[in-house]
Design a protein around this motif. Structure first.
Motif, PDB file in Angstrom:
ATOM      1  N   SER A  82      -5.644 -29.139 -64.291  1.00 11.69           N
ATOM      2  CA  SER A  82      -6.640 -29.637 -63.344  1.00 11.69           C
ATOM      3  C   SER A  82      -6.016 -30.445 -62.205  1.00 11.69           C
ATOM      4  O   SER A  82      -6.400 -30.288 -61.039  1.00 11.69           O
ATOM      5  CB  SER A  82      -7.697 -30.485 -64.064  1.00 11.69           C
ATOM      6  OG  SER A  82      -7.091 -31.579 -64.728  1.00 11.69           O
ATOM      7  N   ALA A  83      -5.038 -31.300 -62.519  1.00 15.15           N
ATOM      8  CA  ALA A  83      -4.415 -32.109 -61.466  1.00 15.15           C
ATOM      9  C   ALA A  83      -3.640 -31.235 -60.487  1.00 15.15           C
ATOM     10  O   ALA A  83      -3.702 -31.431 -59.269  1.00 15.15           O
ATOM     11  CB  ALA A  83      -3.485 -33.155 -62.091  1.00 15.15           C
ATOM     12  N   GLU A  84      -2.928 -30.257 -61.023  1.00 15.76           N
ATOM     13  CA  GLU A  84      -2.153 -29.346 -60.182  1.00 15.76           C
ATOM     14  C   GLU A  84      -3.067 -28.527 -59.270  1.00 15.76           C
ATOM     15  O   GLU A  84      -2.787 -28.333 -58.083  1.00 15.76           O
ATOM     16  CB  GLU A  84      -1.336 -28.422 -61.082  1.00 15.76           C
ATOM     17  CG  GLU A  84      -0.425 -27.442 -60.345  1.00 15.76           C
ATOM     18  CD  GLU A  84       0.322 -26.532 -61.303  1.00 15.76           C
ATOM     19  OE1 GLU A  84       0.923 -25.552 -60.821  1.00 15.76           O
ATOM     20  OE2 GLU A  84       0.309 -26.795 -62.512  1.00 15.76           O
ATOM     21  N   LEU A  85      -4.178 -28.052 -59.828  1.00 18.13           N
ATOM     22  CA  LEU A  85      -5.129 -27.274 -59.026  1.00 18.13           C
ATOM     23  C   LEU A  85      -5.743 -28.134 -57.929  1.00 18.13           C
ATOM     24  O   LEU A  85      -5.940 -27.678 -56.798  1.00 18.13           O
ATOM     25  CB  LEU A  85      -6.223 -26.693 -59.926  1.00 18.13           C
ATOM     26  CG  LEU A  85      -5.802 -25.523 -60.822  1.00 18.13           C
ATOM     27  CD1 LEU A  85      -6.884 -25.234 -61.853  1.00 18.13           C
ATOM     28  CD2 LEU A  85      -5.521 -24.281 -59.992  1.00 18.13           C
ATOM     29  N   ALA A  86      -6.069 -29.385 -58.259  1.00 20.59           N
ATOM     30  CA  ALA A  86      -6.650 -30.280 -57.264  1.00 20.59           C
ATOM     31  C   ALA A  86      -5.671 -30.551 -56.131  1.00 20.59           C
ATOM     32  O   ALA A  86      -6.042 -30.546 -54.950  1.00 20.59           O
ATOM     33  CB  ALA A  86      -7.080 -31.595 -57.924  1.00 20.59           C
ATOM     34  N   ASP A  87      -4.408 -30.780 -56.465  1.00 19.10           N
ATOM     35  CA  ASP A  87      -3.407 -31.026 -55.426  1.00 19.10           C
ATOM     36  C   ASP A  87      -3.227 -29.800 -54.529  1.00 19.10           C
ATOM     37  O   ASP A  87      -3.023 -29.920 -53.323  1.00 19.10           O
ATOM     38  CB  ASP A  87      -2.065 -31.407 -56.052  1.00 19.10           C
ATOM     39  CG  ASP A  87      -2.047 -32.853 -56.533  1.00 19.10           C
ATOM     40  OD1 ASP A  87      -2.937 -33.620 -56.134  1.00 19.10           O
ATOM     41  OD2 ASP A  87      -1.162 -33.203 -57.329  1.00 19.10           O
ATOM     42  N   SER A  88      -3.318 -28.607 -55.114  1.00 19.41           N
ATOM     43  CA  SER A  88      -3.076 -27.392 -54.334  1.00 19.41           C
ATOM     44  C   SER A  88      -4.189 -27.104 -53.349  1.00 19.41           C
ATOM     45  O   SER A  88      -3.999 -26.315 -52.418  1.00 19.41           O
ATOM     46  CB  SER A  88      -2.895 -26.189 -55.276  1.00 19.41           C
ATOM     47  OG  SER A  88      -4.121 -25.808 -55.865  1.00 19.41           O
ATOM     48  N   VAL A  89      -5.354 -27.727 -53.536  1.00 17.48           N
ATOM     49  CA  VAL A  89      -6.475 -27.489 -52.630  1.00 17.48           C
ATOM     50  C   VAL A  89      -6.684 -28.673 -51.687  1.00 17.48           C
ATOM     51  O   VAL A  89      -7.606 -28.681 -50.884  1.00 17.48           O
ATOM     52  CB  VAL A  89      -7.760 -27.182 -53.444  1.00 17.48           C
ATOM     53  CG1 VAL A  89      -8.454 -28.450 -53.920  1.00 17.48           C
ATOM     54  CG2 VAL A  89      -8.722 -26.314 -52.662  1.00 17.48           C
ATOM     55  N   SER A  90      -5.813 -29.675 -51.748  1.00 16.44           N
ATOM     56  CA  SER A  90      -5.940 -30.845 -50.870  1.00 16.44           C
ATOM     57  C   SER A  90      -5.744 -30.445 -49.414  1.00 16.44           C
ATOM     58  O   SER A  90      -5.117 -29.428 -49.102  1.00 16.44           O
ATOM     59  CB  SER A  90      -4.915 -31.912 -51.247  1.00 16.44           C
ATOM     60  OG  SER A  90      -3.607 -31.484 -50.909  1.00 16.44           O
ATOM     61  N   MET A  91      -6.301 -31.251 -48.520  1.00 14.66           N
ATOM     62  CA  MET A  91      -6.113 -31.001 -47.087  1.00 14.66           C
ATOM     63  C   MET A  91      -4.624 -30.956 -46.739  1.00 14.66           C
ATOM     64  O   MET A  91      -4.180 -30.098 -45.961  1.00 14.66           O
ATOM     65  CB  MET A  91      -6.803 -32.093 -46.264  1.00 14.66           C
ATOM     66  CG  MET A  91      -8.312 -32.067 -46.302  1.00 14.66           C
ATOM     67  SD  MET A  91      -8.959 -30.952 -45.045  1.00 14.66           S
ATOM     68  CE  MET A  91     -10.734 -31.192 -45.269  1.00 14.66           C
ATOM     69  N   ALA A  92      -3.855 -31.875 -47.308  1.00 19.35           N
ATOM     70  CA  ALA A  92      -2.426 -31.925 -46.998  1.00 19.35           C
ATOM     71  C   ALA A  92      -1.732 -30.625 -47.405  1.00 19.35           C
ATOM     72  O   ALA A  92      -0.933 -30.066 -46.638  1.00 19.35           O
ATOM     73  CB  ALA A  92      -1.777 -33.113 -47.711  1.00 19.35           C
ATOM     74  N   ALA A  93      -2.044 -30.126 -48.616  1.00 13.44           N
ATOM     75  CA  ALA A  93      -1.412 -28.893 -49.077  1.00 13.44           C
ATOM     76  C   ALA A  93      -1.840 -27.698 -48.236  1.00 13.44           C
ATOM     77  O   ALA A  93      -1.022 -26.848 -47.868  1.00 13.44           O
ATOM     78  CB  ALA A  93      -1.753 -28.651 -50.547  1.00 13.44           C
TER      79      ALA A  93
END
Length: 309
Positions: free
Chosen positions: A97-108
């Protein structure tokens, strides 16, 4: 309609949307890509060996084609371009879940914009969703060694673009709470203390709503702009609803009638806020709900400022 076929598709729809959104950075375009995938699947007279592989490959190919044409439009975009805000990712995997959330961040997503459409697609399939190189090769029509090279190049671009300082989700939420408390109170000093020295404030109006002419750079400048403008918004009954935006701390701002004025996403880096990204372009907000008249709000803010002075 083949009921079993439709059920299979609906089970995989969250994955298909999540792949398409990460490639495209647009909710509307991702939904269109998923719908086109269904039409091709429904119109096919043969059943694939693996429905998941077939649908994932189809939505990826469609998304690559859409991205290639979208890049021309983005080059002509008025002001800074930001991805369409996503409030919840339909694809859930508790173990990641954390990895998926980071991958969809504006920054990513903004870093992914630096990649070619093919690099972006291969990176998303491999690094985010864990597809095998054999599946990826079949999807994009390249050899497995070529796909491995594409991933290596994409990883390098992503690493170069963003240093990684990990903060757990609870720390991010606590930092966001302090930020929004300072924002509501117009506490410029408090805001400055929560920002990195090189913090930036970016607004995306697309020429269709009031927006900053360019990004505001530096903690002092960002804190001053935020601490000046947002208390005026609250004075004219704009409300702030803390929400995760693109898997990161953020908020939705609404006018007095509950219509959406803009979203705000915070990019947290090393226990400080590195970027504040505001999407106010009405074309990018309609999937969330009814959209406010940002120009009318802007006029009210200016009147409130004159009265305050």
């Amino acid at each position: 309609m083949d009921v079993d076929k439709a059920e299979e598709f609906e089970e995989l729809r969250p994955l298909l949307f999540s792949i398409a959104y990460r490639i495209l950075g647009s909710v509307g375009e991702a939904e269109d890509a998923v719908q086109e995938t269904w039409l091709r699947f429904d119109g096919s007279s043969t059943l694939p060996t693996s429905t998941k592989a077939f649908l994932s490959a189809t939505v990826t190919r469609i998304s690559i084609d859409v991205l290639r044409s979208a890049r021309v439009r983005r080059e002509e975009y008025v002001g800074p371009w930001l991805p369409e805000p996503l409030l919840s990712d339909p694809y859930q995997d508790p173990a990641r879940s954390a990895e998926l959330a980071d991958s969809v961040s504006m920054a990513a997503l903004l870093l992914l914009e630096r990649l070619s459409p093919l690099e972006r697609a291969v990176f998303v399939l491999r690094e985010v969703f864990g597809f095998g190189f054999d599946e990826i090769a079949d999807t994009v029509g390249r050899s497995e060694p070529a796909c491995r090279q594409l991933v290596v190049r994409a990883r390098r671009h992503m690493r170069e673009g963003r240093p990684r300082f990990e903060a757990d989700r609870q720390e991010r939420r606590e930092l966001a709470t302090r930020f929004f408390d300072a924002l509501k109170g117009g506490d410029v000093g408090g805001l400055r203390d929560l920002l990195t020295g090189d913090a930036q404030l970016v607004g995306d109006g697309g020429g269709k709503a009031p927006q900053l002419g360019k990004a505001v750079m530096g903690a002092d400048n960002v804190a001053r702009v935020l601490g000046t403008v947002f208390p005026l918004l609250l004075r004219i009954d704009v409300t702030m609803e803390p929400r995760e935006v693109n898997g990161q701390p953020g908020a939705i701002f609404r006018d007095r009638d509950g219509r959406i004025l803009h979203t705000m996403a915070l990019d947290v880096l090393d226990a400080r806020i590195q970027a504040v990204r505001v999407v106010i372009n009405p074309d990018k907000l309609g999937h969330i709900g009814p959209v406010a008249d940002a120009w009318a709000i802007d006029r009210e803010v200016k009147r409130a400022r004159r009265r305050a002075n």
